[in-house]
Write a protein that holds these residues in place. Structure first.
Motif, short mmCIF file in Angstrom:
data_model
loop_
_atom_site.label_atom_id
_atom_site.label_comp_id
_atom_site.label_asym_id
_atom_site.label_seq_id
_atom_site.Cartn_x
_atom_site.Cartn_y
_atom_site.Cartn_z
N PRO B 6 0.84 -1.20 0.00
CA PRO B 6 0.00 0.00 0.00
C PRO B 6 0.87 1.24 0.00
O PRO B 6 2.01 1.20 0.42
N LEU B 7 0.36 2.32 -0.45
CA LEU B 7 1.04 3.61 -0.37
C LEU B 7 2.43 3.57 -1.01
O LEU B 7 3.33 4.28 -0.59
N ASP B 117 1.16 -7.48 0.80
CA ASP B 117 2.06 -7.09 1.88
C ASP B 117 1.29 -6.98 3.19
O ASP B 117 0.09 -6.68 3.20
N SER B 119 1.33 -4.79 5.48
CA SER B 119 0.79 -3.49 5.88
C SER B 119 -0.50 -3.15 5.15
O SER B 119 -1.16 -2.17 5.48
N ARG B 124 -6.94 -1.83 4.71
CA ARG B 124 -7.19 -1.65 3.28
C ARG B 124 -7.60 -2.94 2.61
O ARG B 124 -7.57 -3.03 1.39
N ARG B 153 -7.61 -10.25 10.48
CA ARG B 153 -8.06 -9.05 11.18
C ARG B 153 -8.69 -8.04 10.24
O ARG B 153 -8.48 -6.84 10.36
N ILE B 180 -12.60 6.36 2.11
CA ILE B 180 -11.85 6.54 3.35
C ILE B 180 -10.43 6.01 3.19
O ILE B 180 -9.46 6.64 3.61
N CYS B 181 -10.30 4.82 2.55
CA CYS B 181 -8.97 4.24 2.41
C CYS B 181 -8.09 5.07 1.50
O CYS B 181 -6.86 5.07 1.64
N ALA B 182 -8.69 5.78 0.55
CA ALA B 182 -7.89 6.61 -0.36
C ALA B 182 -7.54 7.94 0.27
O ALA B 182 -6.79 8.71 -0.32
N SER B 189 -9.19 7.68 9.02
CA SER B 189 -8.19 6.95 8.25
C SER B 189 -8.61 5.49 8.15
O SER B 189 -9.54 5.06 8.81
N ALA B 190 -7.88 4.75 7.34
CA ALA B 190 -8.24 3.34 7.13
C ALA B 190 -8.14 2.56 8.44
O ALA B 190 -8.99 1.72 8.74
N LEU B 191 -7.11 2.86 9.21
CA LEU B 191 -6.93 2.14 10.48
C LEU B 191 -8.04 2.49 11.46
O LEU B 191 -8.55 1.63 12.19
N ASN B 192 -8.45 3.75 11.45
CA ASN B 192 -9.56 4.17 12.29
C ASN B 192 -10.82 3.40 11.94
O ASN B 192 -11.54 2.89 12.79
#
Lengths: 247, 208
Positions: B6-7, B117, B119, B124, B153, B180-182, B189-192
């Motif tokens: 990602p990213l 990956d 992360s 995501r 998870r 949201i993920c973008a 944020s995505a983690l939120n």
């Protein structure tokens, strides 16, 4: 194995493409204004997006700077660790929310204070509301106090009842033990060896007395005296009929 | 590139890209169409794939969200496995038996998961199980998919993609998640979102 589909174009870009005509007509001027407004919204939106994306990249960079442990961790330990980390995230979020709440409360109170200072303190609506709130709060506190006292009384009564029950239980237990003791004593007394020895002695004495009595009777009979005339002699002879064990 | 990260690229301005991975082409196509029909201010790009890894020669934008679509109805396909046995006669029959153990839909997804990956799983990735409505057609148990989602998870959605209304709702949800993920939504944020979507940790009650 892979395909990609074309995108849906944004409303703004279609708009900006469509209204490209110049002119002095008022509705075109209005359209131009709308277009610039749309552009402003688009720009603001893009700004917000870029900020958010920058934040995400920054956090990723920070995350990578942390050293990850390279040793192989067991399966169940991994689970526990992951759960710990998830809990940490939750705690941080909760803390953030609480801080936001506290901040909001502070902001609200300062705004309220400024409002009160600005306006006349005799300003009716706000003051009426606050007075009402205070009255209600007092009522609430009073009724809470009363209910608390009633609960205390209830608790005392229950405690007393419990104590009485325990006392009665103890008394009954005592009575029972006493009864058991008495029964035991009785049994002991009946079975004791002393009693047996005494009974044996008694039997022996009775037999001896019987023998002596028989001897006296035979003496009197053998002496050929007239025992029917003398009352003492009569009594001695006739005593044969009585059973000595009944005395 | 054999592993999706990602990213790893700069984001396109006002664009969001989602990658749908699943073995049933028609379902993915329908879902992609409904997602594109959704009304949103950003540009959406939908990529479809049967399995990872993706070919590295294509220039593609950075992927914001991966949705693994698992069809609970997918049947075992013995004739295909038979072909596999013919090709590799050296391999012992045990291997072929193991290949038969899972329906191909889940198998594809599990194999593809190796090429993602770690992360990516911070919000995501999401799993989508389709066809849970018709119990008698299901050859894959709900619990299997639940366990898979729990291991990684990631959030799990169940949706009958064949029904129009459910598909439209699901597409809407996915579009929101994608935005949201973008990073197009300020403050989330995505983690939120991931920790918001987390279900309780108690295992589901066993069905009678």
């Amino acid at each position: 194995m892979e395909r990609h589909l074309q995108e849906q174009t944004a409303a703004e870009s279609a708009d900006s493409g469509g209204t490209g005509r110049a002119g002095g007509l008022p509705h075109v001027a209005g359209a131009q204004e709308a277009r610039s407004d749309d552009r402003m919204t688009l720009l603001l939106r893009l700004r917000a997006q870029t900020k958010q994306q920058l934040l995400e990249y920054k956090s990723m960079v920070d995350a990578y700077e942390e050293k990850t442990p390279e040793q192989i961790i067991q399966e169940n330990q991994i689970e526990a660790k992951v759960e710990d980390l998830e809990n940490e995230i939750e705690e941080v979020k909760i803390a953030l929310e609480m801080k936001n709440l506290a901040l909001a409360r502070m902001q609200l109170s300062t705004a309220l204070k400024k409002n009160l200072e600005k306006n006349d303190t005799m300003n009716s609506v706000l003051m009426d509301n606050m007075k009402h709130i205070l009255k209600l709060n007092k009522l609430v506190m009073k009724s809470q106090q009363e209910s608390w006292e009633l609960e205390e009384k209830l608790l005392d009564v229950r405690k007393k009842r419990l104590q009485l029950k325990q006392a009665s239980e103890r008394k009954l237990l005592e009575i029972q033990t006493e009864k058991n003791k008495q029964k035991e004593d009785l049994d002991n007394v009946e079975n004791s060896d002393k009693i047996k020895a005494m009974q044996k002695n008694l039997q022996k004495e009775i037999q001896i007395t019987t023998v002596i009595q028989h001897v006296f009777q035979n003496l009197i009979l053998g002496s050929k005296a007239n025992w029917a005339e003398d009352s003492a002699l009569k009594e001695t002879v006739l005593q044969l009929e009585k059973n000595l064990t009944m005395i | 590139m054999s592993v999706l990260r990602p990213l790893d690229k700069l984001p396109g301005l006002n664009t969001a890209t989602v990658l749908l991975v699943g073995s049933e082409d028609a379902l993915l196509q329908q879902l992609a169409d409904s997602m594109l029909k959704e009304d949103c201010a950003s540009e959406l790009r939908v990529h479809l794939a049967k399995a990872l890894p993706l070919p590295s020669n294509v220039n593609r934008p950075r992927i914001d969200l991966i949705v693994f679509v698992i069809n609970l109805h997918s049947k075992y396909r013995p004739e295909k496995q038979g072909l596999c046995c013919l090709h590799c006669e050296v391999c012992p029959p045990l291997v072929c038996f193991l290949a038969l153990a899972w329906p191909p839909s889940l198998q594809h997804v599990e194999e593809s998961l190796h090429h993602v990956d770690a992360s990516f799983f911070l919000g995501r990735v999401c799993f989508l199980g389709t066809g849970a409505g018709q119990e008698h057609h299901c050859s894959l148990h709900r619990n299997t998919v639940l366990k898979l989602a729990h291991t990684y998870r990631s959030p799990l959605f169940f949706c009958d993609l064949e029904v129009e209304d459910f598909q439209a709702t699901m597409a809407q949800r996915l579009v929101r998640m994608l935005l949201i993920c973008a990073g197009h939504v300020r403050g989330v944020s995505a983690l939120n979102l991931l920790s918001l979507l987390r279900t309780s940790e108690t295992p589901p009650p066993e069905e009678l």
